[in-house]
Motif scaffolding. Structure first.
Motif, PDB file in Angstrom:
ATOM      1  N   UNK A 110       0.724  -1.225  -0.189  1.00  0.00           N
ATOM      2  CA  UNK A 110       0.027  -0.039   0.026  1.00  0.00           C
ATOM      3  C   UNK A 110       0.896   1.318   0.079  1.00  0.00           C
ATOM      4  N   UNK A 111       0.514   2.324  -0.657  1.00  0.00           N
ATOM      5  CA  UNK A 111       0.834   3.696  -0.805  1.00  0.00           C
ATOM      6  C   UNK A 111       0.380   4.353   0.356  1.00  0.00           C
ATOM      7  N   UNK A 112       1.255   5.240   0.794  1.00  0.00           N
ATOM      8  CA  UNK A 112       0.803   6.028   2.080  1.00  0.00           C
ATOM      9  C   UNK A 112       1.287   7.521   2.206  1.00  0.00           C
ATOM     10  N   UNK A 113       0.298   8.276   2.332  1.00  0.00           N
ATOM     11  CA  UNK A 113       0.905   9.555   2.173  1.00  0.00           C
ATOM     12  C   UNK A 113       0.790  10.289   3.774  1.00  0.00           C
ATOM     13  N   UNK A 123       5.486  -2.398   1.852  1.00  0.00           N
ATOM     14  CA  UNK A 123       5.191  -3.672   1.352  1.00  0.00           C
ATOM     15  C   UNK A 123       4.482  -4.735   2.180  1.00  0.00           C
ATOM     16  N   UNK A 124       3.841  -5.731   1.539  1.00  0.00           N
ATOM     17  CA  UNK A 124       3.175  -6.672   2.101  1.00  0.00           C
ATOM     18  C   UNK A 124       3.861  -7.537   3.529  1.00  0.00           C
ATOM     19  N   UNK A 171       9.211   5.245   9.269  1.00  0.00           N
ATOM     20  CA  UNK A 171      10.130   5.334   8.172  1.00  0.00           C
ATOM     21  C   UNK A 171      11.187   4.230   8.319  1.00  0.00           C
ATOM     22  N   UNK A 172      11.303   3.384   7.379  1.00  0.00           N
ATOM     23  CA  UNK A 172      12.227   2.314   7.693  1.00  0.00           C
ATOM     24  C   UNK A 172      13.516   2.235   6.695  1.00  0.00           C
ATOM     25  N   UNK A 173      13.122   2.924   5.343  1.00  0.00           N
ATOM     26  CA  UNK A 173      14.313   3.265   4.621  1.00  0.00           C
ATOM     27  C   UNK A 173      13.843   4.340   3.485  1.00  0.00           C
ATOM     28  N   UNK A 174      14.821   5.030   2.992  1.00  0.00           N
ATOM     29  CA  UNK A 174      14.428   5.927   2.294  1.00  0.00           C
ATOM     30  C   UNK A 174      15.731   6.208   1.092  1.00  0.00           C
ATOM     31  N   UNK A 175      15.759   5.877   0.179  1.00  0.00           N
ATOM     32  CA  UNK A 175      16.924   5.658  -0.825  1.00  0.00           C
ATOM     33  C   UNK A 175      16.675   7.079  -1.958  1.00  0.00           C
ATOM     34  N   UNK A 176      17.691   7.797  -1.762  1.00  0.00           N
ATOM     35  CA  UNK A 176      17.916   9.003  -2.599  1.00  0.00           C
ATOM     36  C   UNK A 176      17.993   8.615  -4.172  1.00  0.00           C
ATOM     37  N   UNK A 177      18.761   7.564  -4.215  1.00  0.00           N
ATOM     38  CA  UNK A 177      19.254   7.063  -5.568  1.00  0.00           C
ATOM     39  C   UNK A 177      18.261   6.531  -6.199  1.00  0.00           C
ATOM     40  N   UNK A 178      17.330   5.749  -5.582  1.00  0.00           N
ATOM     41  CA  UNK A 178      16.217   5.068  -6.260  1.00  0.00           C
ATOM     42  C   UNK A 178      15.092   5.958  -6.039  1.00  0.00           C
ATOM     43  N   UNK A 179      15.025   7.058  -5.327  1.00  0.00           N
ATOM     44  CA  UNK A 179      14.069   8.143  -5.235  1.00  0.00           C
ATOM     45  C   UNK A 179      12.758   7.386  -4.625  1.00  0.00           C
ATOM     46  N   UNK A 180      13.023   6.544  -3.607  1.00  0.00           N
ATOM     47  CA  UNK A 180      11.944   5.686  -2.957  1.00  0.00           C
ATOM     48  C   UNK A 180      11.996   5.715  -1.376  1.00  0.00           C
ATOM     49  N   UNK A 181      10.827   5.678  -0.777  1.00  0.00           N
ATOM     50  CA  UNK A 181      10.523   5.598   0.672  1.00  0.00           C
ATOM     51  C   UNK A 181       9.988   4.416   0.930  1.00  0.00           C
ATOM     52  N   UNK A 182      10.263   3.909   2.055  1.00  0.00           N
ATOM     53  CA  UNK A 182       9.479   2.615   2.531  1.00  0.00           C
ATOM     54  C   UNK A 182       9.135   2.969   4.185  1.00  0.00           C
ATOM     55  N   UNK A 183       7.824   2.478   4.147  1.00  0.00           N
ATOM     56  CA  UNK A 183       7.208   2.711   5.630  1.00  0.00           C
ATOM     57  C   UNK A 183       7.042   1.085   6.245  1.00  0.00           C
ATOM     58  N   UNK A 184       6.867   1.086   7.578  1.00  0.00           N
ATOM     59  CA  UNK A 184       6.530  -0.108   8.299  1.00  0.00           C
ATOM     60  C   UNK A 184       5.185   0.335   8.933  1.00  0.00           C
ATOM     61  N   UNK A 185       4.024  -0.507   8.955  1.00  0.00           N
ATOM     62  CA  UNK A 185       2.819  -0.372   9.761  1.00  0.00           C
ATOM     63  C   UNK A 185       3.176  -0.348  11.160  1.00  0.00           C
TER      64      UNK A 185
END
Length: 722
Positions: free
Chosen positions: A651-654, A664-665, A701-715
Motif C-alpha cells: 500500500x502507498x501511504x501519504x 510492502x506486504x 520510516x524504515x528506508x529512504x533511498x535518494x538514488x532510487x527516489x523511494x521511501x518505505x514505511x512499516x505499519x
C-alpha cells in the motif's frame, strides 16, 4: 537474528502447484504449517520471494499471485498469433508491459528475461507466448527493438578490481554500458553518455559530458535534468543573440502602441520570482469593471524562426525546480528585458475587458502597449493587506484602490466560475525548502491565499477573452483544451469514492463540469475530501495544446488558450504572434510568412504538449529525490498518514507533509493479507482488517533511498477506515 534462506522451499512449493497461481500469504502460511518456517520468519519469506521475482525464478500474475518464471524458449511462442509491434514500459523489477499503438491499456506482460535489452518508451517487435493463466495478461517476448526512445543516459562511474562499473541514474535501465575510453575518468564521477550501438543488454557509449562528482552541490539535480533530456544551458549562438538585444522603444513602437505608463499598473507574484510576465489594472466603470491584463511582449524580442525562437520551441516551457529555474529563454530576457519590472517602461500586449456584476465579459479589446509597473507586490504582502494585517501605508491611494477594486471583481468572478461549474481542486502541494548546499531542511504544504486566487481569476479571464476575440476573427489559433474524463475512469472513480463516503449526486452519463462541482459542494464535510480531490485529478484527462477547440472541461470554459505567460510557455508566444501577424502588423507581414506559421501550428502544439510532459516528469523526479533525501534523516520516526493506493504488492501511504511511501506486504506484520483486484483492498485473513483508499494509519520510516527516489514505511498502528 540472521536471515533464514527459504528460496529452495518456496520454489519447491510453487512448482508442485503445476502452474496454479498462489498468493504470497499462502506460501508463507504453508511453510509455517509444514514447520519449515516459524511465524517470526514471515519477513524473511517475503524478502526471498522478492529476490526470486527479481532473478526470474518466479513471476507475478495480474492478480499478484506467484507462478514459476517463464524461461526464454522459442518453443513457448504461440505461433498462431503473428508478431506485433508496440511500446514497452519497463518497471523497477526489470519486467515490462507492452501497449499497442492507439490503445491505452497494456495487454502484454514481458518478464525481465524476455525484454531483450529494451527500455521504457522503446518501440518493440514481440511474439506472444503460450498462456499459463487465462485471467492474466498475455505473456510476451521481445524479439527486437524497432526504435529507441532515447540514446543518452546519465550514469555514475566507479572503478572496480576488474575494471569499472556504471550505475544508471534511472533505476529502470537494465543495461551493461561499455565505454570507448575511460581516460581521465575519476571514480565517483557522474557522466552523460551517448550510446552509439545497442547489442542485446549491452550499450556501447561515449562520454559526452562529465557532469561532476557525485557529492558536488547540485550535481544530483543536474543529473536528473540531463537524464530527462533537458539541456539546462543555451548554445553560444543563442546567448550571443540574446546578449545583443537592447531595450529600445523607438518612434514606430510608440506610434503603434497604447501608452499606459500613467496608469497605476501593478504586478503580484511569489516573493522569490524574478520573471514578471503579467501585470494588472482594475477600475470601476459605472456598474461594470474594467480589468486590464498586460502581458510581456516576448514576441517583439524573440523573433519568429530565429535561433532564439528555435531554442525556445525545443524547450517548450521553463522548468521550476527546488533550487533553480531552467528558463525557456535566456535570463537576460526572462528576468530583465521582457520582465515587467517595477518603475521601468516595458513592451506588452494588453487585454482590456469590461465585466459586469454577473462576471460576464461584455467587451474585449486586445492591443500592443507600453506599461510601467507602479508597484511590485508579493503574494504575501497582498494577502496581509486583504486580511487586515497590513495597511500598506507607504503605498499611494491609487495603487491600493487597484487592490480594493480587484478584490471586489475577484469575488464576482469566483461566484461566476462556481455557477458555470469551474472545478476547484483543493490538493495540498509540497514546498521543499533546501539550504545553500541543496540539502532539504523542511517539507511543508504550500499555502494559497486570496491574492493567488485573484490573479488566477484574472489570468483565466484574459485567456478566455483573447480566445473569444480570435474566434470572432476566424483566425487559425492555439487552444488549451481539456477533454472530459472517459466513462471507464469515471466508473473506477465512483467505486473508490463510494468507499470514502463521497456522494455522487448526478448521473455519470454525459457528465458536465457543473456535475463535478455539485459533487464537491455536496461533500464539503467529508473527512476524506483531500483524497477524493486526488482521485478526481487522476480521473481527469490531460490538458494539452491543439488547433481544434473542444473546450476546457476542468475550467468549464468553451474558449480557452494560454496567453498570459510567454516568458515561460511557448504556446503563449505563439498566441501573441497570431495577434501580431493577423492584426497589429498585418500590413507588414507577408502571406508567405503567415502561411508558413499557420502550417506549423499543429506540429508546434504537439511539440509543446510533449515538452510539458517532460517538464512535469523532471519536476516530479527532483521532488521525489528530495523527499527521499529528507526522509532519510527521519528513519525510525513515526508519522500519521492515510492510504492513497492499494496494490497487489503493498500500500502507498501519504503522511502529513505530503510525502508518499510504500508499505510492502512483508511490512504489514499484523496479519497475512489477501488482495482483491476488484475492490482494490487488502484483507487480513485472521483479523479481517481492511486496507483501502483513505484508511488512517501510523507508519514508521524504515528506508529512504535518494538514488532510487523511494521511501518505505512499516505499519505501526491501524487507525481505521473513514
Amino acid at each position: 537474528m540472521g536471515h533464514t534462506d527459504f528460496k529452495k522451499h518456496i520454489l519447491e512449493l510453487i512448482s508442485k502447484e503445476e502452474g496454479k497461481p498462489i498468493p504470497h500469504a499462502i506460501v508463507a502460511q504453508k511453510l509455517i504449517q509444514k514447520r519449515i518456517a516459524q511465524p517470526f520468519n514471515k519477513k524473511d519469506i517475503y524478502t526471498d520471494i522478492d529476490s526470486l521475482l527479481k532473478e526470474g525464478s518466479l513471476r507475478l500474475t495480474k492478480t499478484n499471485k506467484l507462478v514459476m518464471g517463464i524461461q526464454q524458449s522459442t518453443d513457448e511462442v504461440d505461433t498462431s498469433i503473428p508478431p506485433q509491434q508496440g511500446t514497452i514500459a519497463i518497471t523497477t523489477s526489470g519486467s515490462g508491459f507492452i501497449t499497442l499503438e492507439n490503445e491505452k491499456k497494456s495487454k502484454y506482460y514481458v518478464y525481465r528475461t524476455n525484454t531483450n535489452g529494451s527500455l521504457s518508451g522503446d518501440k518493440v517487435e514481440f511474439s506472444v507466448l503460450k498462456k499459463q493463466d487465462k485471467k492474466d495478461l498475455l505473456d510476451a517476448i521481445v524479439t527486437s527493438v524497432v526504435s529507441r526512445n532515447k540514446n543518452f543516459f546519465v550514469c555514475t562511474y566507479e572503478t572496480t578490481e576488474s575494471g569499472y562499473k556504471l550505475t544508471p541514474e534511472d533505476s529502470k535501465v537494465f543495461l551493461e554500458f561499455v565505454l570507448d575510453s575511460t581516460t581521465d575518468l575519476v571514480s565517483g564521477s557522474v557522466l552523460l553518455l551517448q550510446v552509439g550501438k545497442f547489442e542485446g543488454n549491452k550499450a556501447y557509449a561515449t562520454v559526452s559530458r562529465v557532469i561532476g562528482f557525485k557529492t558536488d552541490i547540485g550535481v544530483d539535480i543536474l543529473s536528473l535534468v540531463l537524464d530527462n533530456g533537458v539541456e539546462p544551458e543555451f548554445d553560444q549562438d543563442v546567448n550571443d543573440y540574446a546578449n545583443n538585444i537592447k531595450i529600445e522603444i523607438d518612434e514606430h513602437q510608440r506610434e503603434i502602441r497604447h501608452d499606459l505608463t500613467n496608469l497605476p499598473i501593478i504586478t503580484i507574484d511569489p516573493a522569490t520570482s524574478k520573471d514578471f510576465d503579467d501585470a494588472i489594472y482594475v477600475r470601476k466603470e459605472g456598474d461594470d469593471y474594467l480589468l486590464s491584463v498586460s502581458i510581456a511582449d516576448v514576441s517583439h524580442y524573440v523573433k519568429y524562426d530565429s535561433v532564439l525562437d528555435k531554442a525556445a520551441l525545443k524547450r517548450g516551457c521553463s522548468i521550476y525546480l527546488v533550487d533553480r529555474v531552467i528558463p525557456m529563454i535566456p535570463h537576460i530576457l526572462s528576468n530583465d528585458i521582457c520582465s515587467i519590472n517595477p518603475n521601468v517602461d516595458r513592451l506588452c500586449l494588453t487585454c482590456d475587458m469590461i465585466i459586469n456584476n454577473n462576471g460576464e465579459i461584455k467587451d474585449i479589446k486586445v492591443f500592443p502597449s507600453i506599461v510601467n509597473s507602479h508597484r511590485r507586490y508579493s503574494y504575501d504582502e497582498v494577502n496581509e493587506y486583504f486580511s487586515g494585517k497590513s495597511t500598506l501605508e507607504k503605498d499611494s491611494d491609487e495603487v491600493k484602490e487597484v487592490l480594493d477594486i480587484g478584490a471586489e471583481l475577484h469575488a464576482i468572478l469566483t461566484k461566476s466560475k462556481a455557477k458555470r461549474g469551474y472545478i476547484q481542486f483543493e490538493i495540498p502541494e509540497p514546498q521543499i525548502i533546501v539550504d545553500e548546499k541543496g540539502i532539504p531542511t523542511e517539507i511543508r504544504k504550500r499555502t494559497s491565499g486570496e491574492a493567488q486566487k485573484m490573479i488566477e481569476d484574472f489570468m483565466v479571464a484574459a485567456n478566455e477573452a483573447v480566445t473569444i476575440y480570435a474566434d470572432k476573427k476566424g483566425w487559425p489559433f492555439v487552444y488549451r483544451v481539456h477533454d472530459k474524463p472517459s466513462d471507464e475512469r469515471l466508473q473506477l472513480f465512483a467505486i473508490e469514492a463510494k468507499k470514502l463516503g463521497f456522494k455522487i449526486t448526478t448521473d455519470l452519463k454525459d457528465i458536465q463540469p457543473i456535475d463535478v462541482s455539485k459533487w464537491l459542494a455536496a461533500n464539503q464535510d467529508n473527512k476524506n475530501l483531500d483524497l477524493v480531490n486526488m482521485l478526481l485529478l487522476r480521473t481527469m484527462a490531460k490538458a494539452e495544446y491543439d488547433v481544434n477547440n473542444i473546450g476546457h472541461f476542468g475550467l468549464a470554459s468553451k474558449n480557452y488558450t494560454h496567453f498570459t505567460s510567454p516568458i515561460r510557455r511557448y504556446p503563449d508566444l505563439m498566441v501573441h504572434r497570431i495577434f501580431w501577424m493577423n492584426e497589429f502588423e498585418k500590413a507588414n507581414t507577408s502571406d508567405q510568412l503567415i502561411n508558413k506559421f499557420n502550417n506549423e501550428l499543429d506540429e508546434d502544439c504537439q511539440t509543446s504538449s510533449a515538452n510539458e510532459l517532460v517538464a512535469v516528469k523532471c519536476e516530479r523526479d527532483v521532488n521525489d529525490m528530495k523527499f527521499a533525501e529528507y526522509m532519510s534523516k527521519h528513519l525510525n520516526e513515526v508519522f500519521n498518514g492515510f492510504v492513497t493506493s492499494v496494490t497487489n504488492f503493498g500500500i502507498f501511504v501519504q503522511i502529513e507533509n505530503t510525502v508518499e511511501g510504500l508499505i510492502k506486504l512483508s511490512n504489514l506484520k499484523i496479519d497475512f493479507f489477501n488482495f482483491d483486484p476488484k475492490t482494490c483492498e487488502l484483507t487480513g485473513r485472521n483479523t479481517g482488517k481492511k486496507f483501502s483508499l483513505g484508511t488512517k494509519i501510523k507508519v514508521k520510516v524504515i528506508s529512504a533511498s535518494k538514488a532510487l527516489r523511494k521511501i518505505e514505511f512499516e505499519l505501526v498502528e491501524f487507525l481505521g477506515n473513514r
